[in-house]
Design a protein around this motif. Structure first.
Motif, PDB file in Angstrom:
ATOM      1  N   THR A   1      97.942  33.340  12.548  1.00 58.59           N
ATOM      2  CA  THR A   1      96.518  33.130  12.312  1.00 58.59           C
ATOM      3  C   THR A   1      96.171  33.278  10.835  1.00 58.59           C
TER       4      THR A   1
ATOM      5  N   ALA B   1      84.193  31.889  10.787  1.00 65.16           N
ATOM      6  CA  ALA B   1      84.854  30.854  11.583  1.00 65.16           C
ATOM      7  C   ALA B   1      85.988  31.479  12.383  1.00 65.16           C
ATOM      8  N   SER B   2      86.708  32.407  11.750  1.00 67.35           N
ATOM      9  CA  SER B   2      87.847  32.969  12.475  1.00 67.35           C
ATOM     10  C   SER B   2      87.379  33.971  13.532  1.00 67.35           C
TER      11      SER B   2
ATOM     12  N   ARG C   1      84.701  33.488  15.233  1.00 68.95           N
ATOM     13  CA  ARG C   1      84.284  32.615  16.327  1.00 68.95           C
ATOM     14  C   ARG C   1      85.494  32.175  17.149  1.00 68.95           C
ATOM     15  N   SER C   2      86.591  31.863  16.448  1.00 65.23           N
ATOM     16  CA  SER C   2      87.721  31.383  17.235  1.00 65.23           C
ATOM     17  C   SER C   2      88.382  32.524  18.013  1.00 65.23           C
ATOM     18  N   ILE C   3      88.317  33.742  17.479  1.00 71.97           N
ATOM     19  CA  ILE C   3      88.810  34.882  18.272  1.00 71.97           C
ATOM     20  C   ILE C   3      87.972  35.023  19.538  1.00 71.97           C
ATOM     21  N   ASN C   4      86.659  34.893  19.373  1.00 67.53           N
ATOM     22  CA  ASN C   4      85.766  34.983  20.520  1.00 67.53           C
ATOM     23  C   ASN C   4      86.104  33.918  21.568  1.00 67.53           C
ATOM     24  N   GLU C   5      86.376  32.701  21.093  1.00 63.06           N
ATOM     25  CA  GLU C   5      86.629  31.618  22.041  1.00 63.06           C
ATOM     26  C   GLU C   5      88.013  31.719  22.677  1.00 63.06           C
ATOM     27  N   GLU C   6      89.031  31.939  21.819  1.00 59.07           N
ATOM     28  CA  GLU C   6      90.401  31.964  22.334  1.00 59.07           C
ATOM     29  C   GLU C   6      90.658  33.127  23.280  1.00 59.07           C
TER      30      GLU C   6
ATOM     31  N   ILE D   1      77.152  32.154  14.780  1.00 60.65           N
ATOM     32  CA  ILE D   1      78.190  32.303  15.799  1.00 60.65           C
ATOM     33  C   ILE D   1      77.712  33.162  16.971  1.00 60.65           C
TER      34      ILE D   1
END
Lengths: 235, 298
Positions: free
Chosen positions: A120, A175-176, A178-183, A201
């Motif tokens: 990551t 942004a990262s 947000r992607s932790i939240n989504e993944e 976010i």
């Protein structure tokens, strides 16, 4: 409910900084707490993670943790990215990441997670043997986030993650997050002064003013509210 | 002949330095976690040596007697941390220092009260008669001194390995580096610091019986050693076990060579040499040769 605060007050010695705060975070949500300097944002974070004494009820996944210490709370699955990152400056980058897994019992899978965070954040991988104190502010913030994630939490608290970062790095960081939240379907509670980017976010938010919740609502409602605009968005 | 004399003096320096280093190692163990300079470290070691001596005098085999002293040392360390140091809080450096000074006097008085003021002879773990030495290039390496050196090296290697490669060591280093962050990642900081005191107490209690055969056992046996140990830890860096050993050996060798070759210094000004080294290090590199410099990004 992931996290629920019911009438929580806390402070340092003389007098309370937080007065009867009630709020909640549902599973998978990103909840942001906006507030000016001195509103009590960091105190709130420290109260939840158990670093300072507090009154009222704090429920994490239904379990009352208002009398639990920080060492135990992280074992229950609630990790905090502290304000100012809390880097172990004289440990290497990799050792910093490994401290994040000290609360875990499944040491075999720690290396897997380590690789995952190196993928990551490749810059951490390049500097894994360096002293973490030599990293730039942005890199230390990535390190703080990955260190907290190394404990495999189900709720992540972030205290003012944009502090001291350039606008571009702040963008990257959120942004990262947000992607932790989504993944990972990670529930998050973020305290932030940079309202525009945090609301970007967030699912919902609260406005903290002098230790009390002045306003609550969805991210859109808060972005549209005149009070938030005037005070935090600047237009 | 000249060279042989030099070697003999070098070895003498190493022997003295090993003792300073050993005690400095104990100082480092408490300092890393609690940030406490335990001035009573030598006295704690002294009273544990008396315990070992009493055990041995009552028929307990010497190695077991020493082990008994080491256990008492570790337990005392834990008790001191729990009752006298921890209640003062994390940032009470001066109060902690004062408590340690008080402890110094208290332990010394207690030992005098129990065992009296007369020096006692202490049995050696290895044969220690005048002819018990290994000759190397004309220098006599005495068994007892070799034992101290070997135990010291094994100890520092073990400590280094524990700090560097184990979860417990990582917890200790994290707690020393940033206590607040450490508790947020789940380190029980107080417990980890208490272990530092346990280690220190045990290390000191191991040193006492190793030097007592040559210094004789008395309540004042550690008075000068503690000053040297403080100097050694300062030179090496107060949070580095390897630094403490290097610092101790460096001071031991330097003072001995200076005392031997600089006429006016001799034996009477030896301690001054150590203090000059200390002063120079403090001026040039205050964090010590291998210590962590306090850096903060703002």
């Amino acid at each position: 409910m992931s996290l629920e605060l019911q009438g929580v007050s806390a402070g340092y010695g003389a007098g309370d900084v937080l007065h009867e705060i009630s709020l909640d975070v549902r599973p998978g949500e990103v909840v942001v707490i906006l507030g000016a300097n001195g509103a009590g944002k960091t105190t709130l974070m420290r109260a939840v993670s158990g670093v300072i004494p507090r009154r009222g009820r704090i429920l994490f996944e239904g379990k009352d943790i208002s009398r639990t210490g920080p060492e135990q709370i992280v074992r229950l699955g609630l990790a905090q990215v502290p304000q100012g990152r809390g880097t172990f400056v004289d440990l290497t980058v990799e050792e910093n990441l490994r401290t994040g897994a000290l609360s875990r019992r499944d040491s075999a899978r720690v290396n897997e997670d380590l690789d995952r965070w190196y993928t990551t954040y490749p810059r951490l991988a390049e500097r894994r043997r360096q002293k973490a104190g030599l990293l730039s502010g942005g890199e230390q913030q990535m390190l703080a986030v990955s260190r907290a994630m190394m404990s495999r939490p189900r709720l992540l608290l972030c205290d003012e993650p944009s502090l001291g970062l350039s606008p571009r790095l702040t963008q990257e960081l959120f942004a990262s997050l947000r992607s932790i939240n989504e993944e990972w379907d990670m529930s998050m509670l973020i305290v932030e002064q940079n309202a525009a980017i945090a609301l970007g976010i967030a699912t919902r938010g609260y406005l903290l003013e002098v230790g009390t919740i002045a306003r609550a609502g969805s991210a859109d409602e808060l972005s549209d509210s005149d009070a938030v605009r005037a005070a935090y968005l600047g237009y | 002949m000249e060279f042989e004399l030099f070697l003999t003096r070098l070895v003498q320096g190493i022997n003295n330095g090993a003792i300073y280093a050993f005690l400095a190692l104990a100082l480092v163990c408490t300092y890393r976690g609690s940030k406490a300079l335990n001035l009573a470290q030598g006295e704690l070691a002294m009273i544990c040596t008396f315990v070992s001596w009493s055990l041995a005098a009552n028929g307990v085999p010497l190695p077991l007697a020493i082990l008994g002293g080491v256990v008492v040392g570790g337990l005392s360390g834990a008790a001191i941390e729990r009752t006298l140091i921890r209640p003062l809080g994390r940032d009470a450096h001066y109060s902690v220092l004062l408590v340690c000074v008080g402890l110094f006097l208290a332990i010394n008085a207690l030992a005098g009260f129990i065992w009296g003021g007369d020096p006692q002879s202490f049995p050696a773990v290895v044969p220690d008669a005048p002819d018990d030495f290994v000759p190397v290039m004309g220098v006599r390496l005495r068994y007892q001194q070799l034992v101290i050196l070997v135990v010291l090296l094994v100890l520092v290697a073990a400590l280094y390995a524990v700090f560097r490669y184990t979860r417990f060591g990582l917890s200790m280093r994290a707690a020393a580096s940033n206590p607040d962050s450490a508790s947020l990642v789940g380190v029980r900081v107080n417990r980890v610091n208490a272990w530092g005191w346990v280690l220190a107490g045990a290390v000191g209690a191991l040193l006492g019986p190793l030097i007592a055969p040559s210094t004789t056992l008395s309540t004042s046996m550690f008075f000068t050693f503690i000053i040297y140990a403080c100097a050694a830890a300062t030179v090496g860096g107060f949070d580095s076990p390897i630094g403490a050993v290097i610092g101790g050996l460096f001071i031991g060798v330097t003072e001995n060579l200076v005392a031997s070759y600089v006429g006016f210094i001799g034996d009477s000004l030896k301690l001054t040499v150590a203090l000059v080294i200390l002063l120079v290090v403090l001026m040039v590199k205050p964090s010590g040769l291998l210590g962590t410099r306090e850096v903060e990004r703002v």
